[in-house]
Design a protein around this motif. Sequence first.
Motif, short mmCIF file in Angstrom:
data_model
loop_
_atom_site.label_atom_id
_atom_site.label_comp_id
_atom_site.label_asym_id
_atom_site.label_seq_id
_atom_site.Cartn_x
_atom_site.Cartn_y
_atom_site.Cartn_z
N TYR A 192 0.86 -1.19 0.00
CA TYR A 192 0.00 0.00 0.00
C TYR A 192 0.89 1.24 0.00
CZ TYR A 192 -2.91 3.76 1.86
OH TYR A 192 -3.55 4.96 2.05
N THR A 193 0.53 2.23 -0.80
CA THR A 193 1.35 3.44 -0.88
C THR A 193 0.53 4.68 -0.57
OG1 THR A 193 0.96 3.71 -3.25
CG2 THR A 193 2.91 2.45 -2.59
N ALA A 194 1.21 5.67 -0.03
CA ALA A 194 0.64 7.01 0.16
C ALA A 194 1.74 7.99 -0.23
CB ALA A 194 0.23 7.23 1.61
N GLN A 195 1.36 9.05 -0.91
CA GLN A 195 2.37 9.98 -1.39
C GLN A 195 1.89 11.41 -1.28
OE1 GLN A 195 2.87 8.35 -5.32
NE2 GLN A 195 1.36 9.72 -6.23
N ARG A 196 2.86 12.32 -1.27
CA ARG A 196 2.56 13.75 -1.14
C ARG A 196 3.71 14.54 -1.76
NH1 ARG A 196 -1.84 17.17 0.49
NH2 ARG A 196 -0.96 19.11 1.25
N SER A 197 3.39 15.64 -2.40
CA SER A 197 4.41 16.51 -2.98
C SER A 197 4.83 17.58 -1.98
CB SER A 197 3.87 17.18 -4.25
OG SER A 197 3.66 16.22 -5.26
N TYR A 198 6.14 17.84 -1.92
CA TYR A 198 6.66 18.87 -1.04
C TYR A 198 7.67 19.74 -1.79
CZ TYR A 198 4.54 16.31 2.81
OH TYR A 198 3.64 15.70 3.64
N SER A 199 7.49 21.05 -1.67
CA SER A 199 8.41 21.98 -2.32
C SER A 199 9.78 21.93 -1.65
CB SER A 199 7.86 23.42 -2.23
OG SER A 199 6.67 23.55 -2.97
N LEU A 200 10.80 22.21 -2.44
CA LEU A 200 12.16 22.27 -1.92
C LEU A 200 12.42 23.63 -1.29
CD1 LEU A 200 13.81 20.62 -5.00
CD2 LEU A 200 14.13 19.79 -2.66
N ALA A 201 13.04 23.62 -0.13
CA ALA A 201 13.51 24.86 0.49
C ALA A 201 14.96 25.13 0.14
CB ALA A 201 13.35 24.79 2.01
N SER A 202 15.68 24.09 -0.26
CA SER A 202 17.10 24.22 -0.59
C SER A 202 17.29 24.67 -2.02
CB SER A 202 17.81 22.88 -0.36
OG SER A 202 17.09 21.83 -0.98
N ASP A 203 18.38 25.40 -2.26
CA ASP A 203 18.73 25.72 -3.63
C ASP A 203 19.70 24.66 -4.14
OD1 ASP A 203 20.99 26.85 -2.09
OD2 ASP A 203 21.63 27.59 -4.05
N ASP A 204 20.03 24.74 -5.44
CA ASP A 204 20.79 23.67 -6.07
C ASP A 204 22.22 23.55 -5.54
OD1 ASP A 204 20.75 21.58 -8.18
OD2 ASP A 204 22.34 22.81 -9.04
N SER A 205 22.74 24.60 -4.91
CA SER A 205 24.11 24.54 -4.41
C SER A 205 24.22 23.78 -3.09
CB SER A 205 24.66 25.96 -4.21
OG SER A 205 23.97 26.63 -3.16
#
Length: 218
Positions: free
Chosen positions: A39-52
Amino acid sequence: MTKELVTPTTVRLRMHVDDRLRHWPGQHYLLRLRAPDDYTAQRSYSLASDDSDPLLEFFVERLPDGEVSEFLADVAEVGDVLEMRGPIGRWFTWDVRTPALCLVGGTGIVPAIAMSRAARHAGRPDLLRILAVGRSPEELPYGDELHRFGATVAYTRHAVDDRPAGPPTAAELAPLLDGIQRAYVCGSSRFAGLAEALLMECGMPADSIRVEQFGATG
């Protein structure tokens, strides 16, 4: 994975990802939980970190009956391995070249943090302005970092100096739009609708506004 409980209902996660792809500020990751019965549950979360940043950083609010957020806040432990997919998203990204304004509220502040970190890393903090909205100083995500960046902050339930409690006004927003070519709105569905309308009232063209909103999942 490292984990920091910021408030009783929010947690900051920093994760190492092997062979990760580069990302733009404004993108997000899908975090998926998988039970032994598959069974799966998923959620999208924005990144707070930048690529560096060598690690990916997420800021998660524990939501009532939220399978993923409750697990991340209450169950997940340092060293756990999580299933992730990303980076995701092209529409709500900033190129760190276009003069931009973020009008963000609640945990919708997170992508603005990624944008501010990218601007600082590029040596161009002048390209980004932030108007962040929170209920009170105690409930404002990344409050200290926002103030250091020079963000304008509006509290809806807390008066500060000569500013009464309440949402941002056109008089507060209009000066921040001088020279701005693109606006990013992120927050709850209700906040996003009000923020987009306020931007257009202040003369921001609708096709220059990019909106990302969140709400309860089914």
